[in-house]
Design a protein around this motif. Sequence first.
Motif, short mmCIF file in Angstrom:
data_model
loop_
_atom_site.label_atom_id
_atom_site.label_comp_id
_atom_site.label_asym_id
_atom_site.label_seq_id
_atom_site.Cartn_x
_atom_site.Cartn_y
_atom_site.Cartn_z
N VAL A 1 -10.25 5.19 7.10
CA VAL A 1 -9.32 4.42 6.27
C VAL A 1 -9.12 5.08 4.91
CG1 VAL A 1 -9.03 2.24 5.02
CG2 VAL A 1 -9.72 2.21 7.40
N VAL A 2 -7.84 5.20 4.53
CA VAL A 2 -7.45 5.58 3.18
C VAL A 2 -6.56 4.47 2.65
CG1 VAL A 2 -7.62 8.07 3.58
CG2 VAL A 2 -5.46 6.91 3.99
N SER A 3 -6.45 4.38 1.33
CA SER A 3 -5.66 3.30 0.76
C SER A 3 -5.25 3.63 -0.68
CB SER A 3 -6.49 2.01 0.75
OG SER A 3 -5.74 0.93 0.23
N PRO A 4 -4.06 3.18 -1.09
CA PRO A 4 -3.67 3.36 -2.48
C PRO A 4 -4.33 2.33 -3.40
CG PRO A 4 -1.91 2.28 -1.28
CD PRO A 4 -2.98 2.62 -0.28
N THR A 5 -4.83 1.23 -2.81
CA THR A 5 -5.47 0.16 -3.59
C THR A 5 -6.76 -0.27 -2.90
OG1 THR A 5 -4.51 -1.72 -2.40
CG2 THR A 5 -3.16 -0.74 -4.16
N ARG A 6 -7.46 -1.22 -3.49
CA ARG A 6 -8.69 -1.72 -2.88
C ARG A 6 -8.43 -2.85 -1.88
NH1 ARG A 6 -11.00 -6.39 -5.67
NH2 ARG A 6 -9.60 -7.02 -7.33
N TYR A 7 -7.19 -3.24 -1.73
CA TYR A 7 -6.86 -4.39 -0.88
C TYR A 7 -6.68 -3.99 0.58
CZ TYR A 7 -6.19 -6.45 -5.42
OH TYR A 7 -6.39 -6.88 -6.71
N GLU A 8 -7.31 -4.74 1.47
CA GLU A 8 -7.27 -4.44 2.89
C GLU A 8 -5.85 -4.39 3.45
OE1 GLU A 8 -9.37 -5.96 7.04
OE2 GLU A 8 -9.98 -6.84 5.15
#
Length: 79
Positions: free
Chosen positions: A28-35
């Motif tokens: 998993v990668v993400s621009p924010t900490r939100y799932e």
Amino acid sequence: MKIFAKVSRGPQKGEIVTPHRHEDGTYVVSPTRYEKDYIRVTSLEEFALRIREGFKGRMSCETVKGARLFSRSSIHIEN
């Protein structure tokens, strides 16, 4: 390819973590900490590419309870 980060605070400070592989085999990668913003990728190469683009990555190890999100500046990528 070697991808790792070092935990910088808390009881596991100093532990080395690597990309967390989920039960479905993805990372998993993400621009924010939100799932809701999580992006699942299928390979470490794609994980590294997204980190280089500025995304954060979920990382873990056996001694660190639960996967944590690390910023690009904390993740080291060696080819």
